[in-house]
Design a protein around this motif. Structure first.
Motif, short mmCIF file in Angstrom:
data_model
loop_
_atom_site.label_atom_id
_atom_site.label_comp_id
_atom_site.label_asym_id
_atom_site.label_seq_id
_atom_site.Cartn_x
_atom_site.Cartn_y
_atom_site.Cartn_z
N SER A 201 0.92 -1.07 -0.44
CA SER A 201 -0.74 0.35 -0.31
C SER A 201 1.13 0.92 0.44
N SER A 202 0.46 2.48 -0.24
CA SER A 202 0.90 3.42 -0.33
C SER A 202 1.05 3.58 1.09
N LYS A 203 2.57 4.73 1.37
CA LYS A 203 3.10 5.27 2.59
C LYS A 203 1.44 5.72 3.52
N GLN A 204 1.05 5.10 4.66
CA GLN A 204 0.44 6.06 5.57
C GLN A 204 0.94 6.75 6.41
N LEU A 205 0.91 8.25 6.48
CA LEU A 205 1.29 9.58 6.93
C LEU A 205 1.02 9.54 8.37
N ALA A 206 -0.12 9.27 8.87
CA ALA A 206 -0.34 9.80 10.23
C ALA A 206 -0.48 8.11 11.19
N SER A 207 0.11 9.35 12.23
CA SER A 207 -0.01 8.14 13.46
C SER A 207 -0.53 8.83 14.51
N ILE A 284 6.80 1.20 9.53
CA ILE A 284 6.05 2.42 7.87
C ILE A 284 4.90 1.70 7.83
N GLY A 285 4.12 2.55 8.66
CA GLY A 285 2.31 2.57 7.98
C GLY A 285 2.28 2.16 6.64
N GLY A 286 1.11 0.69 7.14
CA GLY A 286 0.44 0.47 5.51
C GLY A 286 1.54 -0.64 4.81
N GLN A 287 2.53 -0.71 5.14
CA GLN A 287 3.44 -0.79 4.84
C GLN A 287 4.37 -2.67 5.49
N GLY A 288 4.84 -1.83 6.28
CA GLY A 288 5.23 -2.59 7.87
C GLY A 288 6.39 -3.03 8.24
N PHE A 289 6.71 -2.38 6.83
CA PHE A 289 8.70 -2.24 6.89
C PHE A 289 9.40 -1.88 7.99
N ILE A 290 10.41 -2.57 8.76
CA ILE A 290 10.83 -2.04 9.53
C ILE A 290 12.61 -2.27 9.25
N PHE A 291 12.70 -3.05 8.16
CA PHE A 291 14.27 -2.07 7.71
C PHE A 291 14.22 -2.10 6.05
N GLY A 292 14.94 -1.08 5.91
CA GLY A 292 14.64 -1.70 4.21
C GLY A 292 14.21 0.02 3.32
N ARG A 293 13.51 0.26 3.97
CA ARG A 293 12.33 1.00 3.22
C ARG A 293 12.77 2.50 4.57
N GLY A 294 13.57 3.45 4.18
CA GLY A 294 13.59 4.76 4.35
C GLY A 294 15.39 4.71 5.61
N ASN A 295 15.59 3.36 5.87
CA ASN A 295 16.23 3.63 6.57
C ASN A 295 17.66 2.73 6.10
N HIS A 296 18.32 2.85 4.99
CA HIS A 296 19.29 2.20 4.44
C HIS A 296 20.63 2.26 4.99
N LEU A 318 -0.80 -0.15 14.35
CA LEU A 318 -0.06 -1.72 14.20
C LEU A 318 -1.74 -2.86 13.77
N ASP A 319 -2.90 -2.23 14.16
CA ASP A 319 -4.20 -1.91 13.20
C ASP A 319 -4.46 -2.85 12.47
N ASP A 320 -2.94 -1.93 11.36
CA ASP A 320 -3.20 -1.59 9.76
C ASP A 320 -2.69 -2.42 9.10
N LEU A 321 -1.40 -3.66 10.43
CA LEU A 321 -0.32 -4.23 10.06
C LEU A 321 -0.78 -5.78 10.14
N ASP A 322 -1.18 -6.04 9.14
CA ASP A 322 -1.01 -7.92 9.48
C ASP A 322 0.00 -8.66 9.79
N THR A 323 1.53 -8.36 9.27
CA THR A 323 2.49 -8.34 9.71
C THR A 323 3.95 -7.40 9.60
#
Length: 356
Positions: A201-207, A284-296, A318-323
């Protein structure tokens, strides 16, 4: 699918590990800082996954490192449709290749890069009034659009197996503002993209509010432990609780009440690490990446130095992330990170989430 067009932005993502948060207008600086291209290897990985499923495709490609070389390495015999005008590739070279693909009536345009490359491809599709679907192999620092496969291998598999498309968003952000810590996202196009669960999904900008989470984390910091704080507002809240002015989209290293290095590159981080080491990141909201996007900057070499990884996120995120997901460019490191992980969601609360 009978034919595919392949175009690679060979400089995409070079600025990530050296802390430039993008490569637009920064290629020479990235090279001076020791940056290495990552897009060509990711292109080859995607094309190898495609070749394993569709070896008989007609492949059209931009010349050299813009696609033909990787296609040959994967096993294809591509027809070269264009070559870069100069020694350095440009957005204009990408656009020329895409026009050639459209002229040849390809069934899919597979591009390798980030949001800027996605915009270049989408602009040509719009200019030519073409309905050719496009699919991205993620290689850039910025990946805010929903037109990419989750990983290069996923993109290759999706390219081989898709049977329908749906409209997805192409977004881009202002890199200069991004480097100053401000995200200015803009919808640039809506394009047809192969449908598959592995599209992100597109990255969600809100938190949501993370004040309690930050307070709880700050109370538990250990003396003599080195903390590597990733980018983002959630981790930034923890830094502020510790009295640190965080670099909003950079990586900071903190130890014993002191910022050891701010807005660090990979080399900066490695130069100051002292055991024990904790890495603190938020998905990353909506995507779930913890490494490899925006923090290389938090590279495999940095991850391997850590004896502890803390993932923090609000319950709403986390409610919006399955994994959760990882994509570090090192399969051994990725595999070591997979499995069930306890994510801190509040002052005392945690939640188990699977990393895949």
């Amino acid at each position: 699918m009978d034919s595919i067009g392949v175009v690679v932005n060979p400089i995409a993502g070079m600025g990530g590990r050296v802390g430039l948060k993008g490569t637009d207008g920064k290629v020479e600086e990235a090279r001076r800082l020791g940056a290495e291209p990552r897009a060509p290897d990711r292109a080859r990985e995607a094309l190898e996954a495609l070749f394993r499923r569709e070896a008989d495709l007609t492949v059209y490609a931009a010349g050299g490192e813009m696609g033909a070389r990787q296609a040959r390495a994967a096993g294809y015999d591509p027809e070269v449709v264009s070559k870069p005008d100069g020694e350095e590739t440009t957005a204009a070279d990408t656009r020329v290749a895409v026009r050639e693909f459209i002229t040849r009536g390809v069934d899919l345009i597979l591009f390798v890069g980030g949001d800027g490359t996605a915009v270049d491809v989408a602009d040509v599709l719009e200019d030519e009034d073409a309905e050719t679907p496009m699919l991205g192999v993620p290689a850039g620092v910025k990946v805010y659009s929903s037109v990419f496969g989750v990983t290069p291998t996923d993109a290759g598999r999706i390219a081989a197996d898709f049977d329908r498309v749906e409209d997805r968003e192409v977004n881009d952000i202002d890199e200069e503002a991004y480097r100053e810590g401000e995200v200015r996202a803009e919808l640039r196009a809506v394009v047809p993209v192969p449908v598959a669960e592995d599209l992100q999904s597109s990255k969600q900008l809100a938190s949501g509010s993370v004040d309690a989470l930050a307070e709880g984390f700050a109370r538990e910091v250990e003396p003599d432990r080195t903390y590597v704080f990733g980018p983002g507002s959630t981790v930034g809240s923890i830094e502020r609780e510790l009295g640190v002015d965080p670099s909003p989209l950079g990586v900071d290293v903190w130890r014993d009440g002191e910022v050891v290095v701010r807005d660090a590159s990979e080399d900066d981080i490695l130069a100051v690490l002292a055991d024990p080491v904790t890495i603190v990141v938020s998905p990353i909201g909506g995507q779930g990446f913890i490494f490899g996007r925006g923090n290389h900057q938090i590279s495999p070499a940095v991850i391997e130095r850590a004896d502890e990884i803390e993932v923090v996120a609000s319950s709403e995120k986390l409610d919006d992330l399955d994994t959760l997901r990882v994509d570090t460019d090192d399969e051994d490191v990725d595999e070591s990170l997979r499995g069930w992980l306890r994510v801190r969601t509040g002052r005392f609360t945690t939640r188990l989430v699977e990393v895949i």
